[in-house]
Enzyme design. Structure first.
Site, PDB file in Angstrom:
ATOM      1  N   SER A  35      -1.596  32.378 -10.227  1.00  0.00           N
ATOM      2  CA  SER A  35      -2.140  32.389 -11.595  1.00  0.00           C
ATOM      3  C   SER A  35      -2.242  33.781 -12.208  1.00  0.00           C
ATOM      4  O   SER A  35      -3.160  34.055 -12.994  1.00  0.00           O
ATOM      5  CB  SER A  35      -3.498  31.670 -11.642  1.00  0.00           C
ATOM      6  OG  SER A  35      -3.336  30.303 -11.296  1.00  0.00           O
ATOM      7  N   GLU A  92      -0.613  34.580  -1.335  1.00  0.00           N
ATOM      8  CA  GLU A  92      -0.792  33.597  -2.403  1.00  0.00           C
ATOM      9  C   GLU A  92      -1.756  32.512  -1.939  1.00  0.00           C
ATOM     10  O   GLU A  92      -1.342  31.558  -1.249  1.00  0.00           O
ATOM     11  CB  GLU A  92       0.549  32.943  -2.745  1.00  0.00           C
ATOM     12  CG  GLU A  92       1.623  33.902  -3.211  1.00  0.00           C
ATOM     13  CD  GLU A  92       2.668  33.174  -4.039  1.00  0.00           C
ATOM     14  OE1 GLU A  92       2.813  33.514  -5.215  1.00  0.00           O
ATOM     15  OE2 GLU A  92       3.311  32.252  -3.513  1.00  0.00           O
ATOM     16  N   GLY A 137      -0.807  27.990  -9.712  1.00  0.00           N
ATOM     17  CA  GLY A 137      -0.622  27.031 -10.796  1.00  0.00           C
ATOM     18  C   GLY A 137      -1.900  26.376 -11.284  1.00  0.00           C
ATOM     19  O   GLY A 137      -1.859  25.382 -12.007  1.00  0.00           O
ATOM     20  N   HIS A 151       7.221  29.964   1.008  1.00  0.00           N
ATOM     21  CA  HIS A 151       6.309  29.650  -0.097  1.00  0.00           C
ATOM     22  C   HIS A 151       5.466  28.438   0.299  1.00  0.00           C
ATOM     23  O   HIS A 151       5.947  27.533   0.979  1.00  0.00           O
ATOM     24  CB  HIS A 151       7.117  29.362  -1.371  1.00  0.00           C
ATOM     25  CG  HIS A 151       6.254  29.290  -2.596  1.00  0.00           C
ATOM     26  ND1 HIS A 151       5.478  28.191  -2.882  1.00  0.00           N
ATOM     27  CD2 HIS A 151       6.017  30.200  -3.568  1.00  0.00           C
ATOM     28  CE1 HIS A 151       4.804  28.427  -4.007  1.00  0.00           C
ATOM     29  NE2 HIS A 151       5.109  29.643  -4.442  1.00  0.00           N
ATOM     30  N   GLU A 153       4.616  25.914  -1.217  1.00  0.00           N
ATOM     31  CA  GLU A 153       5.180  24.619  -1.622  1.00  0.00           C
ATOM     32  C   GLU A 153       6.234  24.161  -0.613  1.00  0.00           C
ATOM     33  O   GLU A 153       6.388  22.969  -0.371  1.00  0.00           O
ATOM     34  CB  GLU A 153       5.757  24.717  -3.052  1.00  0.00           C
ATOM     35  CG  GLU A 153       4.618  24.771  -4.069  1.00  0.00           C
ATOM     36  CD  GLU A 153       4.933  25.496  -5.357  1.00  0.00           C
ATOM     37  OE1 GLU A 153       6.118  25.752  -5.646  1.00  0.00           O
ATOM     38  OE2 GLU A 153       3.977  25.826  -6.082  1.00  0.00           O
ATOM     39  N   LYS A 209      10.707  28.555  -9.576  1.00  0.00           N
ATOM     40  CA  LYS A 209      10.597  27.253  -8.884  1.00  0.00           C
ATOM     41  C   LYS A 209      11.705  26.310  -9.371  1.00  0.00           C
ATOM     42  O   LYS A 209      12.801  26.772  -9.646  1.00  0.00           O
ATOM     43  CB  LYS A 209       9.197  26.652  -9.090  1.00  0.00           C
ATOM     44  CG  LYS A 209       8.089  27.652  -8.799  1.00  0.00           C
ATOM     45  CD  LYS A 209       6.732  27.020  -8.732  1.00  0.00           C
ATOM     46  CE  LYS A 209       5.677  28.103  -8.615  1.00  0.00           C
ATOM     47  NZ  LYS A 209       4.380  27.585  -8.240  1.00  0.00           N
ATOM     48  N   ASN A 241       8.974  33.770  -9.970  1.00  0.00           N
ATOM     49  CA  ASN A 241       9.449  32.628  -9.186  1.00  0.00           C
ATOM     50  C   ASN A 241       9.530  31.438 -10.140  1.00  0.00           C
ATOM     51  O   ASN A 241       8.505  30.874 -10.511  1.00  0.00           O
ATOM     52  CB  ASN A 241       8.449  32.351  -8.048  1.00  0.00           C
ATOM     53  CG  ASN A 241       8.756  31.055  -7.319  1.00  0.00           C
ATOM     54  OD1 ASN A 241       9.858  30.511  -7.431  1.00  0.00           O
ATOM     55  ND2 ASN A 241       7.779  30.558  -6.570  1.00  0.00           N
TER      56      ASN A 241
END
Ligand code: PEP
Length: 253
Positions: free
Chosen positions: A214, A169, A175, A99, A101, A14, A12
């Site tokens: 991660s 996730e 991250g 996701h 985010e 992003k 991904n």
């Protein structure tokens, strides 16, 4: 469309990557055929601006591509959005929906994510439905109930065997370099698997479960050998061929 492999590794990207990133994708694509011979499927979900070019550049290599979001509607007055049919037309095989985010930055609810996943299925794409708890929710002992509610609320009512992928996730692991213990990943994947089988029977068992958060060349082997971990959704480490292929090599060993 179906996806049915032993392990699925999805990058991904992003909001990262301009034309120069196509070179990294080509290096990843060069490893895709040999990965397939071991039932490992590689895929990259670049920004929408690169999807068509990346799909053309890597066509026939075995590397699959996808988008990071789609609109629930097929077309219309939705400035700035792209539909699942457009993703398909640009050569995409997958679309990531829900996701964390997007759930956080755009206030996306599980009901909206469900409608996006449904649109993806109708367009012939494989939706990768993301779920995961925040750090505060885990500390409060709510991780499993939050994740299972997201799973149940985000999955379309009807789908065929092998047509869906779910990515677990944990938000706090994305991250950050933090990764849950193997025991916690195993417990969550088992809980998700059980809930899918309870609701959908054998069809539920056909849903592939990815871990994301991660993942890198050092931790991939331990994470991806756990029961019901059918692959990984990889952010930062997928931005370079070197980082992504280290994960592939770790699970090929
Ligand atoms: C992601 O955002 O899907 C992700 C897993 O990111 P990272 O690998 O960078 O934690």
């Amino acid at each position: 469309m179906e996806i049915n492999v032993a392990k699925l590794l999805v990058g991904n990207w992003k909001m990262n990557g301009v034309s120069t990133a196509l070179g990294e994708a080509s290096l990843i694509a060069a490893a895709a055929k040999s990965a397939q011979s071991q039932a490992i499927q590689l895929a990259i979900c670049p920004p929408a601006t690169l999807l068509a070019r990346l799909s053309e550049t890597t066509a026939g290599t075995g590397l699959l591509t996808g988008a990071q979001d789609c609109h629930p509607k097929a077309f219309g007055a939705h400035t700035g959005d792209i539909s699942a049919a457009m993703v398909k037309d640009a050569g995409g095989h997958f679309v990531i929906v829900g996701h964390s985010e997007r759930r956080a930055d755009h206030g996306e609810s599980s009901a909206l994510v469900q409608s996006k996943a449904q649109a993806a299925l109708e367009a012939g794409l494989v939706p990768i439905i993301c779920v995961g708890e925040t750090g505060a929710e885990r500390k409060a002992g709510q991780a499993e109930s939050i994740v299972l509610a997201q799973v149940q609320g985000s999955i379309p009512e009807t789908f065929s065997d092998g047509a869906l992928v779910i990515a677990y996730e944990p938000v706090w692991a994305i991250g950050t370099g933090l990764v849950p213990s193997a025991g916690d990943v195993l417990a969550m994947h088992e809980a998700i698997h059980r809930s899918l089988v309870d609701r959908f029977g054998a069809k539920g068992a056909s849903i592939q479960l990815l871990y994301g958060g991660s993942v890198n060349g050092q931790n991939a082997r331990d994470l991806l050998h756990l029961a019901h971990v059918d692959g990984a959704l990889v952010g930062g480490a997928s931005l370079t061929a070197d980082g992504f292929l280290k994960i592939l090599h770790a699970i090929q060993e």
